[in-house]
Design an enzyme around this catalytic site. Structure first.
Site, PDB file in Angstrom:
ATOM      1  N   LYS A   1      -5.046 121.320  19.476  1.00 29.78           N
ATOM      2  CA  LYS A   1      -4.922 119.664  18.592  1.00 29.78           C
ATOM      3  C   LYS A   1      -5.044 120.155  17.237  1.00 29.78           C
ATOM      4  CE  LYS A   1      -8.907 117.570  18.295  1.00 29.78           C
ATOM      5  NZ  LYS A   1     -10.311 116.787  18.378  1.00 29.78           N
TER       6      LYS A   1
ATOM      7  N   LYS B   1     -19.823 126.978  16.146  1.00 23.27           N
ATOM      8  CA  LYS B   1     -19.493 126.680  14.705  1.00 23.27           C
ATOM      9  C   LYS B   1     -20.511 128.198  14.323  1.00 23.27           C
ATOM     10  CE  LYS B   1     -18.924 121.689  12.863  1.00 23.27           C
ATOM     11  NZ  LYS B   1     -19.613 120.696  12.521  1.00 23.27           N
TER      12      LYS B   1
ATOM     13  N   LYS C   1      -6.756 119.994  10.549  1.00 24.76           N
ATOM     14  CA  LYS C   1      -6.597 119.719   8.730  1.00 24.76           C
ATOM     15  C   LYS C   1      -6.510 121.517   8.153  1.00 24.76           C
ATOM     16  CE  LYS C   1     -10.675 117.286   8.325  1.00 24.76           C
ATOM     17  NZ  LYS C   1     -11.568 116.350   8.578  1.00 24.76           N
TER      18      LYS C   1
END
Ligand code: TRP
Length: 343
Positions: A205, A121, A208
């Site tokens: 995957k 991240k 969103k």
């Protein structure tokens, strides 16, 4: 410690959290929420919308608040029942932040430096990421341990964080000479995990954050949108195979069969027994019908919560009270164990 730590009154307690970032989609439903719904009938469960975790990266205030509402509504719309489980928003219960601080003094720098999710991240510019992003897994440990939870349903991406929670619990128990105060939380791996992939690219995957809305089925999509998205889903020129081996190397095809299997709660082999040899022109509409049958009641309940915000507020406030009633006695013990003086 003068007295032995209280052995928990519960045998098992499940805790899980979902970040309030954006809309929920079919992948979240099949991978997490539908499993939570089953768990609430088998165990004492605590389910949390983790807004404190969300602010480890920049958020806009209105967007964060709205996302917390939406995820809370989705929890309920999917069938989580506030009579059975404890359902609440993390920042409404003070134990999380308080215990996170205490546990950040138990966790070691070296343990956190090994966390692969932080490295992913933070990217190249780790120096500019927030301290909170670095200590994110300590807050996650606090979530779990504030309820003395014993089991945590986790996907692959959270295994390392749960391992860290165990290390923190064990170290706290040892450092403060409070044997077994915190149970060492165990992963709850439920059946073959449905890993739902993008409808546009079967190798990534469903997410969103994918810029293409056609890549995912959102929980509030209309029947027409659902049908259209499956129709446009990426497959290949071969039809539906007769056997599971026939899906090897065909990730788009495999994904659609996996979605059908997960929605119908049957195996992929059973799906292929039913549809093997057919074309996608037959399979896709059947899949769309099944998805609409499963998702449209959820979309309807979501709309109801959006039309009656006061009801959602009421349910989540009651959930926070329940969560507080569990975690505050644990925190009182923690303060005593650590040696805080409360005059
Ligand atoms: N980190 C989890 C995720 O991104 C969310 C989370 C926060 C969580 N606290 C938790 C999951 C405690 C399980 C238990 O998916």
């Amino acid at each position: 410690m003068t007295e032995p730590s209280p052995r928990n009154s519960h045998e098992t307690r499940v805790f899980s959290g979902v970040q309030p970032t954006g809309q929920l989609h079919l992948g979240n439903y099949l991978g997490a929420l539908s499993k939570f719904v089953k768990l609430q009938d088998q165990h004492e469960c605590v389910f949390c919308v983790v807004d404190l975790h969300a602010i480890t990266v920049p958020q806009k205030r209105n967007v964060l608040a709205e996302n917390s509402r939406q995820i809370s509504a989705a929890f309920l719309a999917c069938g989580l029942d506030p009579e059975k489980a404890t359902i609440f928003v993390q920042s409404s219960v003070p134990a999380h932040a308080e215990l996170a601080w205490i546990l950040s003094c138990t966790a070691r720098m070296g343990w956190l430096e090994r966390m692969t999710q932080f490295k992913d991240k933070a990217g190249k510019d780790a120096e500019r990421s927030s301290v909170g992003l670095f200590s994110y897994p300590v807050l996650q440990a606090a979530d779990i341990l504030a309820y003395q939870a014993t089991h945590v349903p986790v996907g692959d991406d959270q295994k390392q964080h749960l391992e860290l929670s165990r290390d923190i619990a064990a170290r706290f128990n040892r450092d403060y000479d409070a044997p077994e105060f915190f149970p060492l939380p165990e992963p709850l791996i439920q059946g073959p995990g449905a890993r739902i992939m993008s409808l546009k690219d079967g190798s990534v995957k469903m997410s969103k954050s994918d810029p293409s809305d056609l890549s995912r089925i959102n929980l509030n999509d209309s029947p027409e949108q659902i049908t259209k998205k499956f129709k446009k889903a990426r497959t290949d020129p071969d039809g539906v195979p007769q056997e599971v081996e026939g899906l090897a190397g065909r990730d788009g095809a495999d994904n659609l069969v996996a979605i059908y299997a997960a929605l119908a709660e049957i195996s992929k082999a059973d799906v292929l027994r039913q549809f093997g040899g057919q074309g996608w022109g037959v399979f896709k509409p059947a899949l769309a019908d099944l998805a609409v049958a499963k998702l449209s009641p959820i979309a309807e309940r979501l709309a109801q919560f959006n039309n009656d915000p006061a009801e959602l507020d009421r349910v989540l406030r009651a959930g926070a009270d329940k969560a507080n009633a569990i975690s505050e006695p644990v925190m009182q013990k923690v303060r005593e164990i650590v040696g805080f003086w409360r005059p």
